[in-house]
Write an enzyme that holds these catalytic residues in place. Structure first.
Site, PDB file in Angstrom:
ATOM      1  N   LEU A 205       0.790  -1.313  -0.141  1.00 18.55           N
ATOM      2  CA  LEU A 205      -0.154   0.030  -0.053  1.00 18.55           C
ATOM      3  C   LEU A 205       0.940   1.267   0.071  1.00 18.55           C
ATOM      4  O   LEU A 205       0.426   2.356  -0.030  1.00 18.55           O
ATOM      5  CB  LEU A 205      -0.850  -0.064   1.320  1.00 18.55           C
TER       6      LEU A 205
ATOM      7  N   HIS B   9      10.059 -14.301   1.928  1.00 20.93           N
ATOM      8  CA  HIS B   9      10.256 -13.878   0.553  1.00 20.93           C
ATOM      9  C   HIS B   9      11.570 -14.621   0.120  1.00 20.93           C
ATOM     10  O   HIS B   9      12.701 -14.447   0.542  1.00 20.93           O
ATOM     11  CB  HIS B   9      10.701 -12.399   0.268  1.00 20.93           C
TER      12      HIS B   9
ATOM     13  N   ASP C 111       0.537  -9.522  -4.612  1.00 26.24           N
ATOM     14  CA  ASP C 111       1.811  -8.701  -4.736  1.00 26.24           C
ATOM     15  C   ASP C 111       1.795  -7.425  -5.420  1.00 26.24           C
ATOM     16  O   ASP C 111       2.616  -7.185  -6.145  1.00 26.24           O
ATOM     17  CB  ASP C 111       2.943  -9.522  -5.265  1.00 26.24           C
TER      18      ASP C 111
END
Lengths: 432, 313
Positions: free
Chosen positions: A57, A175, A301
């Site tokens: 965001l 990740h 994503d």
């Protein structure tokens, strides 16, 4: 608050029903129901509102690319009722103050539930644990932690993080990218990278970290989640781990379900993303992995970038692409329309399971009397040519100009329409 | 052809047309007054984001021999060091009126990006981009091979000519452009090098791949092209050290003797004498290294002429 009745909608299990919504809750299912506002559901799928476990965001720090408000609007248009905001903001969401701020901005925006993800390590630097417990105890109630954008590559730090969050039911979302194998890498390793003269990102850099981390999860008895899995090799490792009984979940992005490295063409920076777009073999492997349950969920994503971050040399361009508004159509087109999964599975990977991994109450619930009214209506017959019009602040959608099948027509968040007939409802004045 | 970005953009006919025009330019370069009025009034900007001696000077001389005005931009000492983007650098020069940009950049694809953008209407010539391509180098190499193997007035292709390119293929823009162009002209192209610098996927670019130089040299090549190997490769575990590199992949005096003078020796420069090529080999009669440089001027004159003087055709 006015009541809403959806007429003749089809649920994931195939049954056709009316649904009455009032006071933020599903009140009743059945025939010939009446309400203040009537929505025709003929031919539409009524599903639990989508939940995204992986959204950028950009606020605080990168408001030129996205804000909590603009990202929330894009999410609502995409059929989401809850999203998880990644921690790589500036300042980094590695303490209670930042996650509470993001949470507050989400409540103020009002379009979706915004759940902050906390960083695993201070400043995403991979050395010292962030304030994991304090973020969990904060008003934001963080349970998902990730250094996304960077890998927690130090094995000891990863082990400690897994152990530490176990005490309050947290999960580490990794990740998976071994940094020493991916120095200067900007696209998938292979013939195409060789031809373009770009440094390749090998599959082993992903699968290797996953192999290490599933074994760490087993050794610590902790819960591990793998972000944006992209290779056939990684699929095999996760499949092995699940068979062994390790508590691991995995996500795939819409773009890794649809696109290959061929989309890059002559250095088209829109398609620069991390992990990179792979090959057809990988696309087939991740699709099959969703179908057989190796991959648990789809997560967007969604990574908005300002124009100047993409309008430059490939090597200077930012990694990432937007995806909130197009995710459902891509997933429908690649998995349901192709016959790989059915509607119940679609609902499971887009809503039920991501809500469970995120530990988020009130979303991903079965559509039955008493459930919170977080719902989406999806038209599987609607073909859309994706345009550049978006509620996101950024334009870096990889699908512009492509034809996708499926469109979100209505989104209902906490019993209130946020999207109606495919258009965003401006919430000011509607909140009362 | 509006731009020269990659050898992929150049058809075989186009390549031969450039080589044949370059043959004429070679003749111009032997005259007392080595100047043509073809590009009078045109502005050629050398846009160099990376250090270069021969390519920049070669393009500058080529443009000046065609009577173009030449401006040289180098990133060092420019606003690039103040953080100015490629886009704004190009927009700024474009606003001053440039007909062609010769772009040398450390990022693969930078010239492609400029050509694909709406930043400039100018012709873009790739002067070497990252580890991608260096198309004018390939053209001057092809011309050098043709002159040496077939004679200065030959106007044909390189059918059947066997070319071995040796060294750091992974990071070489020269290797990529040469492989594309020489095969287009009918040559048989092979790569040789250590497997860390010669990826398995290289078989998609050439006809033959060798991980052993001595084995490769037994296969009667007409041309052996040695590539520069950078010292940083030794520091990042591509090869153990320079002594081992020379022993395994250098064109040493001994290997040169074994060739018996049958192969043309080439090197795009700058050379590491004593590392990838022995000094005596570089200076031998079999070596075409200086001719590569002088043919570079003729080829770049031909490219500038075709793109700027004949572009409206």
């Amino acid at each position: 608050m006015k009541s809403i009745v959806i007429k003749n909608a089809t649920l994931a299990n195939g049954s056709v029903t009316d649904v009455l919504i009032d006071q933020g809750v599903v009140q009743q299912l059945g025939g010939s129901l009446k309400g203040d506002r009537v929505i025709k559901g003929d031919g539409l799928m009524l599903l639990a509102g989508f939940v995204d476990l992986h959204t950028h965001l950009r606020e605080p720090g990168f408001e030129a690319s996205e804000t909590v408000l603009t990202g929330s609007k894009a999410a609502a248009v995409g059929g989401y009722t809850a999203i998880h905001a990644m921690a790589n903001t500036n300042p980094v969401a590695d303490n209670a103050a930042v996650v509470e701020q993001v949470h507050r901005l989400g409540v103020d925006a009002g379009y979706v539930e915004v759940r902050p993800i906390g960083a695993v390590t201070q400043g995403l630097e991979g050395n010292q644990l962030a304030d994991l417990g304090l973020m969990n105890k904060s008003k934001a109630g963080v349970t998902v932690f990730s250094d996304d954008g960077k890998c927690v590559s130090d094995a000891l730090v990863m082990r400690r993080a897994l152990e530490y969050v176990k005490s309050f039911g947290g999960v580490i979302a990794q990740h998976a990218q071994e940094p020493s194998l991916t120095k200067n890498s900007t696209m998938n390793e292979g013939a195409k990278a060789l031809k373009l003269g770009l440094t390749g990102w090998p599959a082993v850099a992903e699968a290797g970290i996953i192999a290490r981390d599933v074994l760490l999860a087993e050794a610590t008895g902790s819960r591990l989640h793998i972000c944006h899995l992209s290779t056939a090799e990684a699929v095999d490792v996760v499949r092995w781990a699940k068979k062994r009984g390790i508590n691991v979940t995995a996500e795939v992005t819409p773009h890794h379900l649809l696109l290959t490295e061929d989309a890059i063409g002559e250095y088209n920076t829109v398609y620069k993303v991390n992990p990179p777009l792979r090959t057809n073999t990988d696309v087939e492997a991740v699709r099959a992995a969703v179908a057989d349950g190796t991959i648990d969920i789809v997560a967007t994503d969604h990574a908005p970038h300002a124009a100047e971050s993409k309008d430059c040399e490939w090597g200077e361009a930012a990694f990432g692409m937007t995806g909130l508004e197009t995710a459902a159509a891509v997933v429908y087109t690649t998995l349901v329309k192709t016959g790989l999964i059915d509607w119940e599975k679609f609902q499971f990977i887009m809503s039920t399971k991501p809500a469970e991994i995120g530990g988020i109450a009130g979303h991903g619930r079965p559509i039955e009397a008493g459930s919170p009214a977080n719902l989406v209506l999806f038209d599987p017959k609607h073909e859309v040519i994706v345009s550049g019009n978006t509620h996101s602040k950024s334009q870096n959608s990889p699908y512009i100009g492509m034809t996708l099948t499926g469109k979100v027509t209505h989104t209902i968040y906490n019993g209130r329409l946020t999207v109606t007939d495919g258009r965003l409802v401006e919430l000011e004045g509607n909140n009362a | 052809m509006k731009h020269l970005l990659s050898i992929d953009d150049v058809s075989k006919d186009e390549a031969l047309a450039i080589l044949n025009l370059a043959t004429e330019m070679r003749e111009v370069n032997t005259r007392e007054v080595r100047k043509l009025p073809a590009l009078n009034g045109k502005v050629v900007a050398n846009l160099f984001f990376e250090d270069s001696t021969r390519t920049r000077i070669s393009f500058e001389i080529a443009a000046k021999r065609l009577s173009a005005d030449v401006v040289n931009f180098t990133a060092k000492g420019s606003s690039v060091s103040k953080g100015e983007s490629l886009k704004d650098t190009v927009l700024t020069l474009e606003a001053m009126g440039v007909d062609a940009f010769v772009v040398r950049h450390h990022h693969s694809g930078a010239p492609q990006k400029i050509a694909a953008s709406n930043w400039s209407k100018a012709t873009i010539i790739n002067g070497g981009d990252g580890t991608h391509e260096h198309p004018t180098q390939a053209l001057l190499d092809a011309l050098t091979m043709r002159v040496r193997l077939k004679g200065a007035s030959d106007s044909g292709d390189l059918a059947g000519v066997r070319v071995l390119i040796v060294g750091d293929i992974l990071h070489s823009r020269v290797a990529r452009s040469n492989a594309l162009l020489l095969r287009k002209l009918g040559a048989i192209v092979a790569f040789a090098g250590p497997s860390t610098l010669l990826p398995r996927t290289a078989t998609t670019l050439v006809d033959e791949v060798y991980f052993n130089l001595d084995e490769a040299l037994e296969n009667s090549f007409d041309v052996v092209m040695m590539l520069r190997v950078q010292s940083e490769r030794m520091n990042s575990s591509f090869v153990p050290n320079s002594v081992e590199y020379t022993a395994l992949f250098g064109l040493t005096d001994e290997r040169f003797e074994n060739l018996g003078g049958k192969a043309l020796i080439m090197h795009p420069g700058p050379m590491n004498r004593g590392l990838e090529i022995a000094s005596k080999v570089a200076d031998s009669d079999s070596s075409a290294i200086s001719e590569q440089v002088s043919n570079g001027v003729a080829v770049r004159m031909a490219v500038l002429y075709r793109l700027l003087a004949q572009e409206s055709k």
